[in-house]
Design an enzyme around this catalytic site. Sequence first.
Site, short mmCIF file in Angstrom:
data_model
loop_
_atom_site.label_atom_id
_atom_site.label_comp_id
_atom_site.label_asym_id
_atom_site.label_seq_id
_atom_site.Cartn_x
_atom_site.Cartn_y
_atom_site.Cartn_z
CG ASP A 13 0.77 0.99 0.85
OD1 ASP A 13 0.98 0.30 -0.15
OD2 ASP A 13 0.85 0.55 2.01
CE LYS A 16 5.62 3.81 -4.67
NZ LYS A 16 4.98 3.66 -3.37
N GLY A 40 2.88 -3.40 -4.39
CA GLY A 40 1.56 -3.62 -4.99
C GLY A 40 1.08 -2.32 -5.58
CG HIS A 41 2.94 0.07 -8.07
ND1 HIS A 41 4.00 0.44 -8.84
CD2 HIS A 41 3.29 0.36 -6.80
CE1 HIS A 41 4.95 0.95 -8.06
NE2 HIS A 41 4.53 0.90 -6.82
CB THR A 42 -3.97 -0.27 -6.91
OG1 THR A 42 -3.56 -1.13 -5.84
CG2 THR A 42 -5.39 -0.59 -7.31
CD GLN A 221 8.91 -1.89 -1.57
OE1 GLN A 221 9.99 -1.71 -2.09
NE2 GLN A 221 8.11 -2.86 -1.95
N GLY A 412 -8.70 10.12 -6.49
CA GLY A 412 -9.38 8.88 -6.87
C GLY A 412 -8.44 8.14 -7.78
P1 IMP Z 1 9.43 -6.62 3.30
O1 IMP Z 1 9.67 -5.65 2.20
O2 IMP Z 1 8.45 -7.71 2.94
O3 IMP Z 1 10.69 -7.17 3.88
O4 IMP Z 1 8.71 -5.83 4.50
C1 IMP Z 1 9.39 -4.83 5.24
C2 IMP Z 1 8.47 -3.66 5.56
O5 IMP Z 1 8.14 -2.97 4.38
C3 IMP Z 1 7.14 -4.08 6.18
O6 IMP Z 1 6.73 -3.10 7.10
C4 IMP Z 1 6.20 -4.08 4.97
O7 IMP Z 1 4.86 -3.90 5.38
C5 IMP Z 1 6.73 -2.89 4.22
N1 IMP Z 1 6.43 -2.93 2.79
C6 IMP Z 1 7.04 -3.67 1.85
N2 IMP Z 1 6.52 -3.41 0.64
C7 IMP Z 1 5.59 -2.46 0.81
C8 IMP Z 1 4.74 -1.73 -0.09
O8 IMP Z 1 4.77 -1.91 -1.32
N3 IMP Z 1 3.91 -0.81 0.47
C9 IMP Z 1 3.91 -0.56 1.81
N4 IMP Z 1 4.68 -1.20 2.68
C10 IMP Z 1 5.52 -2.15 2.19
#
Ligand code: IMP
Length: 429
Positions: A13, A16, A40-42, A221, A412
């Site tokens: 988050d 990126k 989740g890429h916004t 991530q 922004g």
């Molecule tokens: P998982 O990837 O669903 O197994 O989650 C493992 C950890 O990675 C958790 O703390 C999630 O909240 C975090 N996580 C997974 N994908 C993202 C992302 O795209 N952004 C932020 N945290 C993420």
Amino acid sequence: MSLVVLVGLQWGDEGKGKVCHLLSSWADWIVRYQGGNNAGHTVVFDDKKYVLHLIPSGILYPGKKCIIGNGVVVDPVALVEEIDFLRKRKIKITDRLYISLNCHLIFPYHKYMDAFREKLKTKIGTTKRGIGPSYGDKFARVGIRMVDYMEDDTFEKLLSSNLKEKAVFIRKFQSPESLKKQIMKERARVLPRIRNFVADTALMLDSRIKKKRNILFEGAQGAMLDCDFGTYPFVTSSNPVSGGACTGCGVPPVMINTVVGVTKAYTTRVGLGPFPTEIKGAFGESLRKKGDEYGATTGRPRRVGWLDIVQLRMAIRINGATKVALTKIDVLDELKEIKICTGYKYGSGLLRDFPYSRKILQEVIPVYEVLPGWCSGTRGITSFGKLPANARRFVRRIEELCGVKMILISMGRAKKETIYIEKKFLPND
Ligand code: IMP
């Protein structure tokens, strides 16, 4: 030949999505190399907001080509939903999206396993998208790849043995027999929709590298969620760090020219796990509301903290990031004082390098350097020289402490809300 990897330097988050979008105008090909629809890429494109989970956001640029590499885990149902989402918005996908034959797939039983583990005391706060269990199957060598999914006999055989092996988990949710029927029905629906996108993407990339195309590898991530270097076990099950681009796409390391890292001007994370610089209470809450209401995938509130140089330096080192983009500096606009964590106090000692021990990480006390705030709005400013002096001082201090140069500052989601410090930071630009 130019290959650039874009990585998150914190717990995901970092913003990126926007930086990737900016870099996509340079790239001919945009490639995902790890993770799945937990990301989740916004992106704001033509004043419209898009949240993409699986398909690289480069798809929004007409003419750009996108790859989902072998290191990504694909939920076929979620993939078709995303294809439909883009098609409904008149975005052309045919001959622009390619999915590796070697991607491992996510099935409902992976989500069941994820949900089941998340009910235990040892939960780690996952997105419950089945990411960990699918990667688990990959490394236990019982996973089902896209290439297997496409062959009737192979798929049925592998599915049956997986359902048998995982029956104890599955029965907590439904009978393995009814799940088999459901998965076969879903396959009949989704396979015809994705078959034509599937390709030997490592081979495709090799030929594009030989043709000297510009290729952008889009990490999902962030470094602190990396399974090897992050805050284990509160991590994701893949390698978001730049090295993951090689194994996740079949591209040799010597080909990579540049690694661009992205960090916020403060720190956030969703999910559980240690977070040394977390700000709790009303002040943390007000900061979160200003910049980071909720995670793009799960909608969970983000935890907020001060910028952590101990953590950031480690992420820069592991990734080999030489260029850094700083995002969301505007969230700090009204603060009188801004803190930067420069070390961790542990017992009578001071740690300057990020510790891997769970115990130590829980017990460290951050040591802060306090900088004066700038107490004025930075949004709308488009040149570094026009930033308030204290904002410039803040940026330069981070550079000094981390030993890197900032290439841009973002305040922004829109493309125009960007200050370029180094305009030509990409090879062949
Ligand atoms: P998982 O990837 O669903 O197994 O989650 C493992 C950890 O990675 C958790 O703390 C999630 O909240 C975090 N996580 C997974 N994908 C993202 C992302 O795209 N952004 C932020 N945290 C993420």
